[in-house]
Each structure stands twice: as C-alpha cells, then as structure tokens.
Design an enzyme around this catalytic site. Structure first.
Site, PDB file in Angstrom:
ATOM      1  N   LYS A  70       0.858  -1.142   0.132  1.00  0.00           N
ATOM      2  CA  LYS A  70       0.058   0.021   0.082  1.00  0.00           C
ATOM      3  C   LYS A  70       0.977   1.378  -0.024  1.00  0.00           C
ATOM      4  O   LYS A  70       0.575   2.264  -0.594  1.00  0.00           O
ATOM      5  CB  LYS A  70      -0.990   0.115   1.112  1.00  0.00           C
ATOM      6  CG  LYS A  70      -1.999  -1.247   1.050  1.00  0.00           C
ATOM      7  CD  LYS A  70      -3.061  -1.234   2.436  1.00  0.00           C
ATOM      8  CE  LYS A  70      -4.010  -2.261   2.334  1.00  0.00           C
ATOM      9  NZ  LYS A  70      -4.868  -2.590   3.607  1.00  0.00           N
ATOM     10  N   HIS A 121       0.848  -6.670  17.876  1.00  0.00           N
ATOM     11  CA  HIS A 121      -0.368  -7.588  17.614  1.00  0.00           C
ATOM     12  C   HIS A 121      -0.886  -7.358  19.371  1.00  0.00           C
ATOM     13  O   HIS A 121      -0.173  -7.177  20.165  1.00  0.00           O
ATOM     14  CB  HIS A 121       0.093  -9.062  17.492  1.00  0.00           C
ATOM     15  CG  HIS A 121       1.163  -9.482  18.175  1.00  0.00           C
ATOM     16  ND1 HIS A 121       0.824 -10.205  19.300  1.00  0.00           N
ATOM     17  CD2 HIS A 121       2.183  -9.745  17.901  1.00  0.00           C
ATOM     18  CE1 HIS A 121       1.749 -10.927  19.782  1.00  0.00           C
ATOM     19  NE2 HIS A 121       2.930 -10.459  18.901  1.00  0.00           N
TER      20      HIS A 121
END
Length: 137
Positions: A70, A121
């Site tokens: 991206k 995470h």
C-alpha cells in the site's frame, strides 16, 4: 534508539494493514506448508515457526507485506509480490524491511531509499505500518 539523521527526508508513501490472527492460523491448517511458502520467505518461516505460537508473528508479517504494498501504491500483484518483502530484525530487535530484487527495483522506481516498518499485535489481531522514504543524499 532511533538516529534522527537516518530518517530525514521525504515521505513517498504510507500504508497500514490489520490481520486477524485466527484467519492466518486457519489458512495454515487448511493449506499447510504450501501456503507458508507462497506467503513467507524461508527466513520469516524459520523465525516464526520456532515460536510456541507462531501465528501472531506470521499475521504481523502478512500485515507488513500488505502495508508495504500500500505504501508503494501497488497492492500485492505484478509489481510487488508477497515474497518481495521479508521482515527481518535490526540491531535492537526492531522490524526491518528486506526487499528482494523486485521490491528493490520498485523502491528505486518510486524514488525511495528505505522502507520503515512498525509491527504490533494483540491476542486476536496483528497490524503493520509502513513508510517509504527518500533520505537526503
């Protein structure tokens, strides 16, 4: 500690991605080693699979691949493949973007000199943030 002189320059692109850890676990259980070799480099597999629970690290690396694609503005495809990026470790344990020849060529094409990564995470999700920069010469 970050050396501020190392990251001065222009931001070429940014990208982020969020991945469900359970999705990566299910994908691995359903497709086995074949899915690992299509998505992760040998170095990434060796690092993650030596952990008691490899799935948070695998998910973070999958997110990194998406985030970097991206940041390049290409997405995953012809110009930037899943294996174009390997997430390594720097001197202080920080994530480091290691590009293959295709990824390096794309970095040069967009005028970048470096890809910066941040990974994180929770127990259920992994995320990655990527910045393509051009450092001053």
């Amino acid at each position: 500690m970050i050396d501020p002189t190392r990251i001065q320059g222009a931001v070429i692109g940014i990208g982020c991605d969020l991945v469900d850890i359970e999705r990566v676990r299910e994908m691995h259980e359903r497709h086995g080693e074949r899915c690992l070799t299509r998505i992760y480099t040998e170095a990434e597999q060796a690092y993650c699979l030596q952990m008691r629970n490899p799935y948070p690290s695998l998910a973070a690396r999958f997110a990194a691949k998406e985030a970097v694609s991206k940041a390049f503005g290409t997405g995953i495809g012809k110009e930037f493949g899943l294996l174009s990026l390997s997430v390594g470790k720097g001197q202080n344990g920080e994530p480091v973007a290691v590009l293959d020849d295709q990824g390096q060529a794309l970095l040069e094409k967009v005028g970048g000199t470096e890809v910066l990564l941040s990974l994180s995470h929770t127990s259920t999700q992994a995320m990655a943030f990527a910045v393509v920069v051009r450092n001053p010469s």
